[in-house]
Design an enzyme around this catalytic site. Structure first.
Site, PDB file in Angstrom:
ATOM      1  N   GLU A  60      18.469  42.738  -0.715  1.00 51.39           N
ATOM      2  CA  GLU A  60      17.650  41.815   0.079  1.00 51.39           C
ATOM      3  C   GLU A  60      18.481  41.274   1.245  1.00 51.39           C
ATOM      4  O   GLU A  60      17.996  41.176   2.375  1.00 51.39           O
ATOM      5  CB  GLU A  60      17.161  40.632  -0.781  1.00 51.39           C
ATOM      6  CG  GLU A  60      16.279  41.027  -1.957  1.00 51.39           C
ATOM      7  CD  GLU A  60      17.061  41.343  -3.231  1.00 51.39           C
ATOM      8  OE1 GLU A  60      18.228  41.786  -3.118  1.00 51.39           O
ATOM      9  OE2 GLU A  60      16.514  41.164  -4.322  1.00 51.39           O
ATOM     10  N   CYS A  82      17.733  37.872  -7.330  1.00 47.79           N
ATOM     11  CA  CYS A  82      18.568  36.962  -8.130  1.00 47.79           C
ATOM     12  C   CYS A  82      18.351  35.531  -7.663  1.00 47.79           C
ATOM     13  O   CYS A  82      18.021  35.270  -6.504  1.00 47.79           O
ATOM     14  CB  CYS A  82      20.040  37.356  -8.018  1.00 47.79           C
ATOM     15  SG  CYS A  82      20.760  37.038  -6.414  1.00 47.79           S
ATOM     16  N   CYS A  91      19.653  35.465  -3.660  1.00 54.45           N
ATOM     17  CA  CYS A  91      18.805  36.162  -2.690  1.00 54.45           C
ATOM     18  C   CYS A  91      17.498  35.398  -2.481  1.00 54.45           C
ATOM     19  O   CYS A  91      16.899  35.475  -1.403  1.00 54.45           O
ATOM     20  CB  CYS A  91      18.496  37.577  -3.184  1.00 54.45           C
ATOM     21  SG  CYS A  91      19.932  38.633  -3.113  1.00 54.45           S
TER      22      CYS A  91
END
Ligand SMILES: NC(=O)c1ccc[n+]([C@@H]2O[C@H](COP(=O)([O-])OP(=O)(O)OC[C@H]3O[C@@H](n4cnc5c(N)ncnc54)[C@H](OP(=O)(O)O)[C@@H]3O)[C@@H](O)[C@H]2O)c1
Length: 355
Positions: A60, A82, A91
């Site tokens: 990401e 996460c 992220c």
């Protein structure tokens, strides 16, 4: 844009994200490989990313970092982002900061540190969540490993037509295809384990010798209760090799600890517990273990149901050596239907071949 066309694009971007995740599948260390595609609301691709080699930065981050924060975006990811501070910030925060308004996610991250909390955080920040449903099996090894805190175990044994793992006088008795396949398995696993008889008899190098992939050779683990080595072993294996032993011989310990990483295991009950060995391998941050023999070692793990996947590579020739242990193991796994199971890779044109 019609709903039908929009659905087509959503499936297409989710599949594209999965194709990206496949690229780094075996080289992101203990992190899963994730694919990410970012689009605008007119279904134009703005950017894409995949988890970097060795696991960081995450997909990401790699995809969003190139973009203008002001544009509203849709994001397609193969795994839940996460939501915890590890070596990098979560992220989820980056996704919110980069003005993402819709997230398509294929699977919840079963890692207890995430496990739905990423999607919850995004929903709380007014991001619309959609499920992609592309390939639910893609993370099955990872899911097993994070859930059980053990590596996912693959065992590979070459066997003769009459199920023996040994042909006297021959180190190899299958063919070039099977050897190449063995090297591919070494690339696909981050760790490799053998028993002491194989170590003392065969001196296997245990690295991946496929051109361009050798830097992804697995970390080596030996079971060698009494620290039985000779000079050739000391030259053959890297310093990072881990040896599970129970030796009390202080002379041997001080000699061999210069060459390998020695880990003592108590063996009051006979064999080292396979679970204990796997827990230790997991602590070394290894998540996919290949057990390459011999049959005694594979059998100990198989009997205790710690082998997730088997490959028996069968030659077309019989061996004079009887190997009741392997015969029983194959029978208990496959019953009388050995031919029907996909664990068998039957090799035509069987020739002895050394690489
Ligand atoms: N066909 C194939 O794919 C293949 C692959 C590898 C090797 N091989 C051949 O197989 C032969 C060796 O295989 P093998 O089955 O006889 O032996 P092995 O599996 O290589 O080694 C077995 C030994 O390792 C130690 N060990 C394994 N698991 C243990 C545990 N949980 N706790 C403590 N010690 C453990 C024990 O050593 P202790 O003696 O200290 O108890 C045991 O006797 C060689 O001839 C080799 O060439 C064939």
């Amino acid at each position: 844009m019609s709903q039908k066309k929009n659905n087509f694009y959503q499936k297409y971007f989710s599949e594209l994200a999965l194709s990206l995740a496949r690229i780094n599948k075996f080289i992101t260390k203990e992190n899963p490989s994730v694919g990410c595609v970012v689009t605008d609301f007119n279904n134009n691709i703005l950017s894409s990313g995949v988890t970097s080699k060795n696991g960081r930065p995450h997909a990401e981050n790699n995809a969003l970092i190139k973009l203008n924060k002001k544009i509203t975006k849709k994001i397609f990811v193969t795994l839940e982002p996460c939501n915890h501070y590890g070596k990098t910030p979560p992220c989820t925060k980056k996704i919110v900061n980069f003005n993402v308004k819709q997230l398509h996610c294929n699977q919840i991250d079963k890692n207890p540190a995430v496990n739905g909390s990423g999607l919850k955080f995004l929903k709380e920040n007014k991001i619309k969540i959609k499920e992609s449903n592309i390939n639910k099996n893609f993370y099955s090894n990872y899911n097993y490993s994070v859930k059980n805190k053990l590596p996912y175990v693959t065992a590979k044994l070459a066997i003769t037509k009459n199920f023996s793992t040994v042909v006297s006088g021959k180190k190899y008795f299958t063919n070039s295809k099977s050897l190449k396949f063995a090297h591919l398995l070494r690339y696909m696993n981050d760790s490799i384990l053998i028993g002491q008889k194989t170590l003392l008899k065969d001196y296997p190098k245990l690295n991946c010798r496929i051109e361009g992939l050798s830097q992804h050779s697995p970390k080596i683990f030996f079971i060698n209760r009494n620290l039985n080595f000779n000079k050739k072993h000391l030259l053959l294996y890297p310093r990072s090799t881990v040896v599970f032993h129970s030796s009390k011989d202080s002379k041997k310990i001080s000699k061999y600890k210069k060459y390998f990483f020695l880990e003592k295991i108590e063996d009051n009950t006979g064999n080292f517990s396979p679970e204990e060995i796997l827990k230790r391998i997991y602590k070394h941050k290894c998540r996919r273990l290949l057990i390459e023999g011999g049959s005694e070692t594979v059998n100990i793990f198989a009997k205790n149901k710690y082998v997730n996947k088997f490959f028996f590579i069968q030659s077309e020739h019989n061996s004079k050596t009887k190997d009741p242990q392997t015969v029983n193991m194959v029978r208990s796994l496959c019953g009388n239907n050995f031919n029907r199971y996909n664990v068998k890779i039957n090799l035509n044109n069987n020739k002895l071949f050394k690489i």
